[in-house]
Write a protein that holds these residues in place. Structure first.
Motif, PDB file in Angstrom:
ATOM      1  N   GLY A  31      -2.466   4.058  -6.434  1.00  0.00           N
ATOM      2  CA  GLY A  31      -3.265   3.425  -5.729  1.00  0.00           C
ATOM      3  C   GLY A  31      -4.419   3.100  -6.372  1.00  0.00           C
ATOM      4  N   THR A  32      -5.357   1.954  -6.283  1.00  0.00           N
ATOM      5  CA  THR A  32      -6.291   1.618  -6.931  1.00  0.00           C
ATOM      6  C   THR A  32      -7.647   2.509  -6.911  1.00  0.00           C
ATOM      7  N   ASP A  90     -11.498  -6.030  -8.892  1.00  0.00           N
ATOM      8  CA  ASP A  90     -10.374  -5.101  -7.742  1.00  0.00           C
ATOM      9  C   ASP A  90      -9.961  -6.045  -7.074  1.00  0.00           C
ATOM     10  N   CYS A 129      -7.464  -5.663  -4.576  1.00  0.00           N
ATOM     11  CA  CYS A 129      -6.463  -5.020  -3.870  1.00  0.00           C
ATOM     12  C   CYS A 129      -6.264  -5.767  -2.190  1.00  0.00           C
ATOM     13  N   HIS A 155      -4.171  -3.783  -8.535  1.00  0.00           N
ATOM     14  CA  HIS A 155      -3.522  -4.343  -7.355  1.00  0.00           C
ATOM     15  C   HIS A 155      -3.133  -3.081  -6.648  1.00  0.00           C
ATOM     16  N   SER A 156      -2.579  -3.299  -5.372  1.00  0.00           N
ATOM     17  CA  SER A 156      -2.142  -2.067  -4.787  1.00  0.00           C
ATOM     18  C   SER A 156      -1.212  -2.617  -3.571  1.00  0.00           C
ATOM     19  N   SER A 214      -0.784  -0.929  -0.771  1.00  0.00           N
ATOM     20  CA  SER A 214      -1.447  -0.229   0.496  1.00  0.00           C
ATOM     21  C   SER A 214      -1.964  -1.417   1.300  1.00  0.00           C
ATOM     22  N   ARG A 268       0.459   5.248  -2.025  1.00  0.00           N
ATOM     23  CA  ARG A 268      -0.348   5.641  -3.351  1.00  0.00           C
ATOM     24  C   ARG A 268       0.371   4.976  -4.284  1.00  0.00           C
ATOM     25  N   SER A 269       0.552   3.713  -4.276  1.00  0.00           N
ATOM     26  CA  SER A 269       1.028   2.763  -5.184  1.00  0.00           C
ATOM     27  C   SER A 269       0.244   1.414  -5.791  1.00  0.00           C
ATOM     28  N   GLY A 270       0.056   1.426  -6.846  1.00  0.00           N
ATOM     29  CA  GLY A 270      -0.650  -0.045  -7.203  1.00  0.00           C
ATOM     30  C   GLY A 270      -0.383  -0.239  -8.898  1.00  0.00           C
ATOM     31  N   SER A 308       8.219   1.359  -4.920  1.00  0.00           N
ATOM     32  CA  SER A 308       7.493   0.226  -5.226  1.00  0.00           C
ATOM     33  C   SER A 308       8.048  -0.910  -5.658  1.00  0.00           C
TER      34      SER A 308
END
Ligand SMILES: Cc1ncc(COP(=O)(O)O)c(C=O)c1O
Length: 399
Positions: free
Chosen positions: A101-102, A207, A209, A243-244, A246, A255-257, A288
């Motif tokens: 996550g970012t 950022d 996201c 990047h994310s 979410s 929780r992946s970016g 992901s």
């Protein structure tokens, strides 16, 4: 004994919101509609959940901090397609790194890049995503905010920063599309900022996201790496994007970016992360990959937000000073009374929670740019968003 900087951390906006609402009895005839938290509520893509189930056995492996090669490849392909980069411009081995996550990455990044022995300064927009400030404090850096207001079209005024400040600046956070303003920083702004980064040798942490939540399918927000590519900056020097999945893929709990950009910086960031211990679990890496490889669900996601903005803005038209943001899922209206009273009374009368804008910002040069604004996240289902808009309109007519 503790790290004294922990005491310097500000209370989080939702803690302040909890205090504001404490003791208030909301109108119990109405169901609660939360518009305060930026947590996506659309259904996560089924195929991603299936991948987690199918690949659960891979939890038996220790994952690598650097992430698997297939994950870095799918991220690289996604970046190339999304930001119109040349196919050989990004090396999955050097230019991308998965993160949990970012939020985690934006925080950790400052810990890795700030040199606390050199009187460091981090610059960030105001209002801002709270992690930038906490990251600065715990990295032992001062933070200076640039107000973004209606008057400057929610664009940080780079010209307002003096030479001494730029000289001290080691890192600038920018957020585009912005939380809470939804403002997209354009190529001109990014080009100008890159020039300053060259002149004064600081790092740009962009950022991005919310980059996939935009209203016009033909006009996606520009990104920092895209501007690097257009201006021949093939080494992405001093430029890193965050990047994310979410918001893009409605997977806030995965929780992946990823971070991507300057290979020299990422090499050191990877070194830092190896010790920090934040490798992404294998089933989530595989999930992901599935998510980054698919755009159909992202397009459907945008369509849902589009219909919410259309309906809600239609209802609020004339009642509130509010407009369609460039991107993101937030509305950032001006409030006819101070933002805390607005949020408190709206909760009491209509059982709707919105976030007072002043909780997302600090007073700089005598101005708190979040004051007299509230943030509304259009994350609830369409019907709930429409219901909320009618109630907000009724509330405004009552005050
Ligand atoms: C501006 C901004 N950056 C980063 C994040 C963190 O998102 P995640 O850690 O889920 O990628 C958020 C989440 O609300 C955000 O609003």
């Amino acid at each position: 004994m503790m790290n004294p900087n922990i005491e310097k951390l500000h209370s989080y906006p939702f803690e302040k919101l909890g205090n504001l609402k404490a003791g208030v009895t909301p109108n119990e005839e109405l169901a609660h509609i939360p518009l305060s938290i930026g947590e996506p509520k659309h259904t996560p893509p089924g195929f991603v959940l299936e991948t987690i189930k199918k690949e659960l056995h891979t939890i038996a492996q220790y994952p690598m901090t650097k992430g698997s090669e297939p994950l870095r490849e799918s991220i690289t392909n996604w970046l190339i397609n999304r930001f119109k980069l040349a196919s050989n411009s990004l090396d999955p081995d050097k230019h991308v790194l998965p993160v949990n996550g970012t939020r985690e990455a934006l925080f950790a990044f400052a810990q890795a890049v700030i040199d606390p022995t050199k009187n460091p300064l981090i610059i960030a927009p105001n209002p801002f995503y709270q992690i930038y400030e906490g990251a600065a404090i715990l990295a032992g850096s001062e933070i200076q905010f640039l107000n973004t207001t209606i008057e400057n079209d929610f664009i940080p005024d780079l010209d307002s920063v003096d030479v001494k400040t730029w000289e001290r600046c080691q890192l600038i956070y920018i957020c585009s599309p912005g939380n809470p303003t939804g403002k997209v920083l354009d190529s001109n702004f990014l080009t100008k900022l890159i020039k300053l980064a060259d002149q004064y040798d600081f790092i740009i942490a962009s950022d991005e996201c919310y980059s996939e939540l935009y209203p016009d399918e033909k006009n996606p927000p520009v990104g920092l790496l895209e501007v690097c590519a257009k201006t021949g900056r093939s080494d992405f020097k001093n430029c890193v994007v965050f990047h994310s999945l979410s918001k893009r893929s409605n997977l806030p709990g995965l929780r992946s970016g990823f971070v991507a950009g300057d290979a020299k910086i990422l090499k050191q960031f990877l070194r830092y992360r190896t010790y920090h211990g934040c490798a992404m679990s294998m089933p989530y890496q595989l999930a992901s990959i599935a998510a980054w490889n698919d755009e159909i669900h992202v397009k459907n996601n945008r369509a849902l937000y589009r219909s919410k903005f259309e309906s809600v803005l239609n209802i609020l038209d004339g009642a509130l000073e509010v407009s369609q943001p460039d991107a993101s899922f937030y509305l950032w209206p001006k409030t006819p009374i101070d933002d805390q009273s607005f949020a408190k009374k709206l909760f009491e009368q209509e059982n709707i929670t919105v976030l007072p804008g002043s909780y997302l910002s600090r007073t700089v040069d005598g101005i708190n740019p979040g004051a007299n604004h509230v943030r509304m996240a259009l994350v609830a289902e369409l019907d709930n968003c429409i219901e909320a808009a009618h109630r907000i309109k009724r509330f405004i007519e009552s005050i």
